[in-house]
Write a protein that holds these residues in place. Structure first.
Motif, mmCIF file in Angstrom:
data_model
loop_
_atom_site.group_PDB
_atom_site.id
_atom_site.type_symbol
_atom_site.label_atom_id
_atom_site.label_comp_id
_atom_site.label_asym_id
_atom_site.label_seq_id
_atom_site.Cartn_x
_atom_site.Cartn_y
_atom_site.Cartn_z
ATOM 1 N N ALA A 87 0.846 -1.202 0.000
ATOM 2 C CA ALA A 87 0.000 0.000 0.000
ATOM 3 C C ALA A 87 0.880 1.249 0.000
ATOM 4 O O ALA A 87 0.613 2.210 -0.731
ATOM 5 C CB ALA A 87 -0.918 -0.004 1.219
ATOM 6 N N GLU A 88 1.964 1.209 0.792
ATOM 7 C CA GLU A 88 2.907 2.338 0.858
ATOM 8 C C GLU A 88 3.476 2.673 -0.527
ATOM 9 O O GLU A 88 3.642 3.825 -0.886
ATOM 10 C CB GLU A 88 4.048 1.931 1.798
ATOM 11 N N HIS A 89 3.772 1.635 -1.305
ATOM 12 C CA HIS A 89 4.328 1.848 -2.643
ATOM 13 C C HIS A 89 3.236 1.975 -3.715
ATOM 14 O O HIS A 89 3.542 2.022 -4.901
ATOM 15 C CB HIS A 89 5.257 0.681 -3.030
ATOM 16 N N ASN A 131 5.116 11.717 8.854
ATOM 17 C CA ASN A 131 5.504 10.325 8.622
ATOM 18 C C ASN A 131 6.639 9.932 9.555
ATOM 19 O O ASN A 131 7.288 10.790 10.142
ATOM 20 C CB ASN A 131 5.988 10.182 7.183
ATOM 21 N N LYS A 132 6.893 8.612 9.620
ATOM 22 C CA LYS A 132 8.089 8.197 10.339
ATOM 23 C C LYS A 132 9.310 8.658 9.545
ATOM 24 O O LYS A 132 9.224 8.838 8.314
ATOM 25 C CB LYS A 132 8.098 6.684 10.545
ATOM 26 N N MET A 133 10.412 8.859 10.232
ATOM 27 C CA MET A 133 11.622 9.258 9.522
ATOM 28 C C MET A 133 11.977 8.148 8.542
ATOM 29 O O MET A 133 12.034 6.984 8.911
ATOM 30 C CB MET A 133 12.764 9.507 10.507
ATOM 31 N N SER A 134 12.187 8.505 7.274
ATOM 32 C CA SER A 134 12.404 7.494 6.250
ATOM 33 C C SER A 134 13.251 8.058 5.108
ATOM 34 O O SER A 134 13.111 9.225 4.750
ATOM 35 C CB SER A 134 11.039 7.028 5.730
ATOM 36 N N LYS A 135 14.105 7.181 4.563
ATOM 37 C CA LYS A 135 14.969 7.588 3.455
ATOM 38 C C LYS A 135 14.171 8.169 2.298
ATOM 39 O O LYS A 135 14.584 9.093 1.637
ATOM 40 C CB LYS A 135 15.687 6.357 2.884
#
Ligand code: ATP
Ligand code: MG
Length: 334
Positions: A121-123, A199-203
């Motif tokens: 779902a995220e992608h 959002n959560k910290m993410s690359k």
């Protein structure tokens, strides 16, 4: 003798090589990993094959990340004499074991894996790539080839480890009980929020402070970070629970975070000062990492040597395990 060889706990951990590591990785996994690698035999996987599950069209990014992430590991304090850092793609036995496992794993059990569902779902995937759907199967192979007993994970990875345990049980029933059912060691730290506060910290969200940041990069990013939007003047009462900056105080400055909480709620401290305090604290945490990083940057070949020697060690273990696997399955005709 061979069946009793392993007495000590062995850890398998690692990261997909999709970009350098950030403060979220530090609080969520690296800090604990540094502690654990002194206690247990530790294998750290540079998961460049699993990076392809979402980044198959970005091979250069993956290639660059292999060295960047290794440098991050060494910078946070992983001792390459104690831990075995190795590259997944260079252990073809992992791919072989993935294929054997995939013969008795059903598509539905993968489709219903909650982590696969939420990441798909995220992608925004409408259809699933074969490799992406099979991620938990390849993870089972990563863990099994080195017979890891413990796998430190965040809460989101628990379903994957459950799937590994099922796969190992099934293999052991079908053929011969040679593989080890690993235990998940679940980290309790909540996800670190990103600088966007959403959002959560993410690359992949452009909301991260990377472990290789300079002092001025930290200050610039923290200064721009979102805070409590209802706070307009310095003495307005703040709502630290919704402010990412306060979550950093909790994560990185535990001792003073209660004072910050009170001062923010009572409007005694403004966002500018609060941000400066935490930027300083983050800089203080990253400073020793910078020093170690400098040592490795001054000897450019050293990182490659570390990864090569770790990979060779992992290769020899992989050969032993796969001989047992093929024997168990009767794939030993000649
Ligand atoms: P990507 O954007 O490529 O998904 P990411 O930055 O979200 O990358 P992952 O590779 O998905 O990072 O995360 C690997 C592991 O690192 C997670 O399972 C978790 O243990 C830890 N981790 C990542 N981000 C955070 C975070 N913000 N807070 C705590 N732990 C994190
Ligand atoms: Mg992610």
């Amino acid at each position: 003798m061979t069946e009793k060889k392993q007495v000590k706990n062995r850890i398998l951990t690692g990261d997909r090589t999709t970009g350098k590591l950030h403060l979220g990785h530090y609080v969520g996994s690296l800090k604990k990993r540094v502690e654990m690698h002194y206690k247990y035999e530790t294998f750290i996987l540079l998961a460049d094959v699993q990076a392809l599950t979402t980044h198959f069209d970005k091979p250069q990014q993956i290639q660059k990340s292999v060295r960047q992430i290794t440098e991050d590991y060494l910078a946070v304090g992983i001792d390459p004499e104690k831990a075995t850092i190795f590259v997944q793609s260079h252990i073809p036995e992992i791919a072989e074991l993935t294929i054997y496992f995939s013969m008795f794993v059903t598509v539905n059990s993968l489709r219903h894996n909650p982590t696969i569902k939420s990441e798909a779902a995220e992608h925004s995937y409408k259809d699933l790539y074969y490799g992406f759907l099979g991620y938990p199967v390849s993870q089972a192979a990563d863990i099994s080839f080195c017979k890891a007993t413990l796998v430190p994970v965040g809460g989101d990875q628990v379903p994957h480890i459950e799937q590994t345990r099922k796969i190992v049980r099934r293999f052991n029933e079908l053929y011969k009980p040679i593989l080890i059912e690993p235990e998940a060691v679940v980290g309790k730290t909540p996800r670190l929020k990103g600088l966007d506060g959403k959002n959560k910290m993410s690359k992949s969200m452009a909301n991260a402070i990377y472990l290789d940041s300079s002092r001025s990069e930290i200050f610039q990013k923290v200064q721009k970070a979102v805070t409590d939007p209802s706070r307009i003047r310095k003495d307005d009462p703040g709502h630290p629970q919704i402010c990412p900056i306060f979550s950093y105080h909790k994560a990185f400055s535990e001792k003073t975070s209660n004072d910050i909480l009170e001062s923010c709620q009572s409007g005694k401290i403004g966002c500018v000062e609060c941000k400066q305090l935490i930027a300083n604290q983050i800089d203080f945490i990253l400073e020793p990492m910078r020093e170690r990083r400098q040592v490795y940057r001054s000897k450019p070949k050293l990182i490659d040597e570390i990864v090569l020697s770790g990979t060779q060690k992992a290769q020899s273990i992989a050969k032993e395990t796969m001989k047992e696997v093929r024997d168990a399955m009767g794939i030993n005709y000649f």
